[in-house]
Design a protein around this motif. Structure first.
Motif, PDB file in Angstrom:
ATOM      1  N   ASN A 161       0.726  -0.996   0.040  1.00  0.00           N
ATOM      2  CA  ASN A 161      -0.004   0.098  -0.021  1.00  0.00           C
ATOM      3  C   ASN A 161       0.994   1.067  -0.184  1.00  0.00           C
ATOM      4  N   PHE A 162       2.037   1.254   0.875  1.00  0.00           N
ATOM      5  CA  PHE A 162       2.725   2.508   1.002  1.00  0.00           C
ATOM      6  C   PHE A 162       3.656   2.628  -0.035  1.00  0.00           C
ATOM      7  N   GLY A 163       4.333   1.380  -0.336  1.00  0.00           N
ATOM      8  CA  GLY A 163       5.239   1.404  -1.570  1.00  0.00           C
ATOM      9  C   GLY A 163       4.868   1.890  -2.773  1.00  0.00           C
ATOM     10  N   LEU A 164       3.700   1.724  -3.409  1.00  0.00           N
ATOM     11  CA  LEU A 164       3.185   1.719  -4.544  1.00  0.00           C
ATOM     12  C   LEU A 164       2.863   3.326  -4.505  1.00  0.00           C
ATOM     13  N   ILE A 165       2.355   3.901  -3.386  1.00  0.00           N
ATOM     14  CA  ILE A 165       1.990   5.251  -3.444  1.00  0.00           C
ATOM     15  C   ILE A 165       3.428   6.269  -3.638  1.00  0.00           C
ATOM     16  N   TYR A 166       4.567   5.606  -3.002  1.00  0.00           N
ATOM     17  CA  TYR A 166       5.600   6.250  -3.361  1.00  0.00           C
ATOM     18  C   TYR A 166       6.621   5.693  -4.575  1.00  0.00           C
ATOM     19  N   GLY A 167       5.951   4.944  -5.549  1.00  0.00           N
ATOM     20  CA  GLY A 167       6.437   4.474  -6.829  1.00  0.00           C
ATOM     21  C   GLY A 167       7.425   3.730  -6.704  1.00  0.00           C
ATOM     22  N   MET A 168       7.375   2.528  -5.482  1.00  0.00           N
ATOM     23  CA  MET A 168       8.436   1.646  -5.137  1.00  0.00           C
ATOM     24  C   MET A 168       8.399   0.627  -6.287  1.00  0.00           C
ATOM     25  N   SER A 169       9.631   0.054  -6.653  1.00  0.00           N
ATOM     26  CA  SER A 169       9.849  -0.827  -7.649  1.00  0.00           C
ATOM     27  C   SER A 169       9.744  -2.219  -7.026  1.00  0.00           C
ATOM     28  N   ASN A 170       9.771  -3.415  -7.738  1.00  0.00           N
ATOM     29  CA  ASN A 170       9.660  -4.581  -7.196  1.00  0.00           C
ATOM     30  C   ASN A 170      10.864  -4.857  -6.130  1.00  0.00           C
ATOM     31  N   TYR A 171      11.938  -4.197  -6.923  1.00  0.00           N
ATOM     32  CA  TYR A 171      13.246  -4.592  -6.112  1.00  0.00           C
ATOM     33  C   TYR A 171      12.910  -3.808  -4.720  1.00  0.00           C
ATOM     34  N   GLY A 172      12.623  -2.799  -4.873  1.00  0.00           N
ATOM     35  CA  GLY A 172      12.421  -2.059  -3.430  1.00  0.00           C
ATOM     36  C   GLY A 172      11.465  -2.830  -2.415  1.00  0.00           C
ATOM     37  N   LEU A 173      10.357  -3.352  -2.924  1.00  0.00           N
ATOM     38  CA  LEU A 173       9.497  -3.943  -2.229  1.00  0.00           C
ATOM     39  C   LEU A 173      10.048  -5.228  -1.810  1.00  0.00           C
ATOM     40  N   ALA A 174      10.869  -5.894  -2.396  1.00  0.00           N
ATOM     41  CA  ALA A 174      11.621  -7.245  -2.219  1.00  0.00           C
ATOM     42  C   ALA A 174      12.373  -6.841  -1.071  1.00  0.00           C
ATOM     43  N   LYS A 175      13.158  -5.900  -0.882  1.00  0.00           N
ATOM     44  CA  LYS A 175      14.103  -5.460   0.255  1.00  0.00           C
ATOM     45  C   LYS A 175      13.225  -5.286   1.343  1.00  0.00           C
ATOM     46  N   GLN A 176      11.948  -4.695   1.212  1.00  0.00           N
ATOM     47  CA  GLN A 176      11.055  -4.388   2.627  1.00  0.00           C
ATOM     48  C   GLN A 176      10.683  -5.572   2.952  1.00  0.00           C
ATOM     49  N   LEU A 177      10.255  -6.635   1.946  1.00  0.00           N
ATOM     50  CA  LEU A 177       9.541  -7.742   2.616  1.00  0.00           C
ATOM     51  C   LEU A 177      10.521  -8.950   2.691  1.00  0.00           C
TER      52      LEU A 177
END
Length: 893
Positions: free
Chosen positions: A726-742
């Motif tokens: 939810n928060f990642g996408l509104i900040y334009g997070m890429s799959n790589y950025g989301l992968a790091k978070q998760l």
């Protein structure tokens, strides 16, 4: 022809390339790249300033092929095409060079080096010395007792000894040296596998290339075999690296004289490129004619009366105060300035106290005379940062209510991406005018005068100019705003009303518990000393943690940690993001980050806050900045309230020191998940709207959608993943950025993103449309029309363009959230002013408003603040406000 000063020849193309790749990329507010231009101009200005030359030329490569391309089709064929962001800077640079009065040469069919070589040889024949400024090694073949090279970017001078030291051979052997080693950049063949060491060894042993060729059979082993095998290619390499010294030129050395710069053209070019320092320097050396300005000092009651008559008949007028201090709580008015028409202004001194100061009008008399105009009812006053003037006038029991507009806010609304909205910068940018600075009339440093000590003649020039320039800026900005009803709405319905509210909040201030801060500061100190010992233990030695150089030595040279990023100078980076990444795997960076965090809290808050308490009020008075952030969010300084951590124990302890006065409570009202709600409104996605309308836990609801399970079955881990999405996408997070978070792989993260967009298709549609709109018009807008420019949205640089695209998606949400909290402040202030005198709005931080409320009014106030804030604007989803109460800010949050 003889000359004592050297002929200076600049390889413009070499420096343009080097400045582009070596210096940070810059662009103006329109997104036009400017960094390489600025770098080259600084180099040119430095060399002219250092050498004061009489004969000078800047030489650029011409477009198209040269004779070397005819010699060798593959010449420079390996070079990638010139980046568009560099190509676009050539013409403006050449235009500026010409306007500066510098002779400029661009000769078809040859390279800049050949033109430079021809001129240097001509100068030598005329008994002139030549200094060649370049970063190109080919030029060193020219060095002799008459010709020297300088690399201005590294400030190294190459004479004969310098060439020998750098290359191992003298200048007369540089052609032979380059013929042997070749040049990968220019695709000059050379002899394969012959590097600098071998070339120097052979040249030292045999004396010259011809001798090496003559003794080819004497070179033993594979090196000799290889050399003999490629003998036939050496002639071509030598031709390619040998500079022409007989280029036909349409100019002689006599023509290479510096001429008078075209000041008006330079002003125009510097203004377009937004080179403020260069523009400022030009305007300082060519000041506006004094006769054009008509500034008056008002010293008598008759003159004041005449001026007030003019003000009453004016449609609007600009107004400014001069005071004893920048601290609005303690400042007293020394004089006021006003302007009705451009180039004419009035200064009314009331409290200049220097020896022999002329008699001035009484301050109370002047302010009482002006009070009806200042307090209204007609909105006639234009100012620059009127929040300050409003606060200062309050010290003299005057409410500045008659505000029509503020040029700082007008500039900010027209383009919030511009870095500066102060009057000096705006005058330079929009009026090509260099203002008188405070230091010009008051001096600098320890001997700086306060304004009451400045002589009235100088004070009039300075203060009247402020009013005059403010008026002129308004006449530039306001027509543009008037032509765009959305921007005019933001100015008149949001920013101007907010100005007065912020002044009121700032003046009221916040109560601080010094004892609590002192205790916390001591605890931080103890923890920091313990961390310091841990750090030194891990490092195996003591060092200065605040020194990047020493930190680099420990982390990368001693402990051999992986180098994740390098600085522009090629050194391993120790920047915070790098340390954060290293901290995931290594203990030392983690400890250093913790130490830095505590140190920042201690120095910025626990130690500093008690020093910021005003002696008169016993409170801390922050300054809210309306015209700083690109998104419309407020920022604050002295202290910065926005940066106090809310999730850490240390941050919460600082918030505990923000306390309620006796018989009062702190009430904090915070918008819940406001940016996600704005996303639902902007995208009109039915799934998101339904979830918010039903009051569901949005992260749980998203998890249920993404993982295709019922709400009841959503696990804690699945909710956490959904929250990151939810928060990642509104900040334009890429799959790589989301992968790091998760803490997962990019493929799994991409799968989550795809599932999210499948369930919320309108969100994807909104994002794609917003990106497209941003590319087309160069800006995006909030729901209420605030414009957010993206100068790099069409940049050829992928990283810059991608960052701008991410900002395009997020900026409307952040900007709309900023607008909503401002509307809430306006509505709350209206309620407090008319209905509730026992409550005060004291802080605005992120999506939160903080109040001091009389204890017996708290319950009713909680309901009212929730009602007002949740209904201050209409969205497609409900706004939810969390309200807390406590004896301090932390308890209430």
């Amino acid at each position: 022809m003889t000359a004592k000063k050297p002929l200076i020849l600049i390889d413009g193309s070499s420096y343009l390339y080097r400045a582009f790749f070596a210096l940070p990329s810059l662009s103006n507010s329109k997104g036009q790249p400017t960094g390489a231009i600025y770098g080259v101009l600084n180099m040119l200005r430095k060399i002219v300033n250092d050498y004061q030359p009489e004969h000078f030329a800047v030489v650029f490569d011409a477009k198209g092929k040269t004779f070397r391309d005819d010699l060798f089709v593959q010449y420079k064929s390996h070079r990638p095409p010139m980046p568009d962001d560099l190509k676009s800077q050539i013409a403006p640079l050449q235009e500026i060079v010409s306007a500066m009065g510098f002779p400029m040469l661009i000769i078809d069919g040859v390279e800049a080096d050949d033109v430079i070589a021809t001129l240097a040889v001509q100068a030598e024949k005329n008994n002139m010395t030549t200094l060649i400024s370049t970063g190109d090694k080919d030029i060193t073949q020219l060095v002799n007792q008459h010709i020297t090279c300088i690399n201005t970017m590294t400030n190294t001078l190459l004479d004969r000894e310098g060439v020998i030291k750098k290359f191992g051979v003298p200048p007369e052997l540089i052609i032979d040296y380059l013929s042997l080693v070749g040049d990968k950049t220019d695709n000059v063949p050379g002899v394969p596998n012959v590097g600098p060491k071998t070339a120097v060894k052979w040249l030292t042993e045999f004396g010259a290339l011809d001798n090496i060729i003559a003794n080819a059979e004497m070179i033993k082993g594979k090196a000799g075999e290889n050399f003999r095998k490629h003998l036939n290619e050496l002639a071509l390499s030598k031709q390619l690296v040998t500079l022409k010294t007989d280029v036909e030129l349409a100019v002689t050395l006599h023509d290479l004289m510096l001429t008078k710069p075209d000041i008006s053209k330079l002003q125009k070019l510097y203004a377009e490129l937004e080179f403020k320092t260069l523009l400022s320097e030009i305007l300082q050396t060519t000041p506006t004619e004094k006769s054009q300005k008509n500034y008056h000092t008002v010293l008598t009651e008759t003159e004041l009366s005449e001026l007030i008559k003019k003000l009453n008949h004016a449609q609007y007028f600009s107004f400014d105060t001069e005071t004893t201090s920048l601290n609005y709580i303690d400042a007293e008015i020394v004089g006021v300035s006003l302007a009705i028409n451009p180039n004419e202004a009035f200064y009314i001194p009331v409290a200049h106290t220097y020896l022999d100061a002329p008699k001035q009008l009484d301050r109370t008399y002047v302010l009482t005379s002006l009070k009806p105009l200042l307090e209204g009812p007609l909105k006639k006053i234009i100012g620059q940062n009127l929040k300050y003037d409003k606060s200062v006038l309050k010290n003299h029991d005057i409410e500045l209510n008659a505000i029509a507009s503020d040029t700082m806010l007008e500039s900010y609304i027209l383009n919030s991406s511009s870095s500066r909205h102060d009057m000096d910068s705006l005058a330079l940018k929009y009026l090509n005018y260099q203002t008188i600075h405070f230091e010009d009339v008051a001096g600098k440093g320890a001997k700086q005068k306060t304004f009451n000590e400045v002589d009235i003649e100088s004070a009039t020039e300075y203060a009247a100019e402020d009013a005059d320039i403010t008026l002129q800026l308004h006449q530039v900005f306001y027509p543009k705003l008037k032509n765009d009803h959305k921007l005019l709405y933001v100015l008149q319905q949001i920013e101007i009303p907010l100005l007065s509210i912020l002044s009121k909040m700032e003046r009221h201030g916040v109560l601080i518990d010094c004892e609590k801060l002192a205790k916390h500061s001591n605890e931080l100190g103890i923890r920091m000393r313990a961390l310091e010992q841990e750090v030194f233990s891990h490092a195996g030695e003591t060092f200065n943690m605040n020194s990047p150089k020493q930190l680099l030595e420990i982390l990368f040279n001693k402990l051999k940690l992986p180098i994740l990023q390098k600085t522009p100078t090629g050194q391993p980076s120790t920047a915070e993001p790098v340390l954060q990444e290293l901290a995931l795997d290594f203990p030392l960076p983690k400890l250093i980050l913790e130490y830095r965090s505590l140190n920042k809290l201690k120095s910025t808050y626990t130690d500093a806050l008690p020093q910021q308490i005003n002696a008169k009020t016993g409170r801390v008075h922050t300054s809210y900045n309306q015209a700083v952030t690109a998104t419309g969010r407020l920022s604050s300084t002295d202290p910065n309230l926005q940066n106090i951590p809310v999730k850490t124990t240390e941050g919460r302890k600082i918030r505990q020191a923000f306390i309620a006065p006796k018989n009062h409570k702190i009430v904090a009202a915070d918008y819940s998940q406001i940016e996600l709600r704005i996303m639902a409104d902007l995208s009109s996605d039915p799934g998101l709207i339904k979830a918010f309308a039903e009051g569901l836990d949005i992260h749980k609801a998203t998890a249920a959608e993404v993982f295709a399970i019922s709400l009841e079955k959503v696990s804690t881990e699945q909710r956490r993943s959904a929250k990151a999405i939810n928060f990642g996408l509104i900040y334009g997070m890429s799959n790589y950025g989301l992968a790091k978070q998760l803490n997962t792989d990019a493929k799994t993260a991409q799968n989550y993103i795809d599932l999210y967009f499948h369930r919320y298709p309108k969100v994807r549609e909104y994002m794609e449309n917003t990106r497209e709109i941003a590319h087309q018009q160069g800006y995006v807008e909030t729901i209420f029309g605030r414009r957010l420019y993206l100068p790099e949205i069409n940049s050829k640089n992928f990283q810059m363009r991608s960052a701008a695209e991410r900002a395009a998606i997020n900026a409307p949400m952040q900007g709309t959230a900023a607008d909503i909290i401002k509307f809430a402040m306006i509505k709350m202030d209206a309620y407090l002013t008319t209905h509730e005198k026992d409550a005060n709005m004291i802080m605005q931080v992120h999506d939160e408003l903080v109040f001091e409320v009389l204890e017996n009014k708290v319950n009713a106030f909680k309901n009212k603040v929730s009602q007002i804030m949740s209904s201050c604007v209409d969205l497609k989803v409900p706004l939810v406000v969390d309200v807390g109460v406590g004896d301090n800010w932390d308890e209430a949050h």
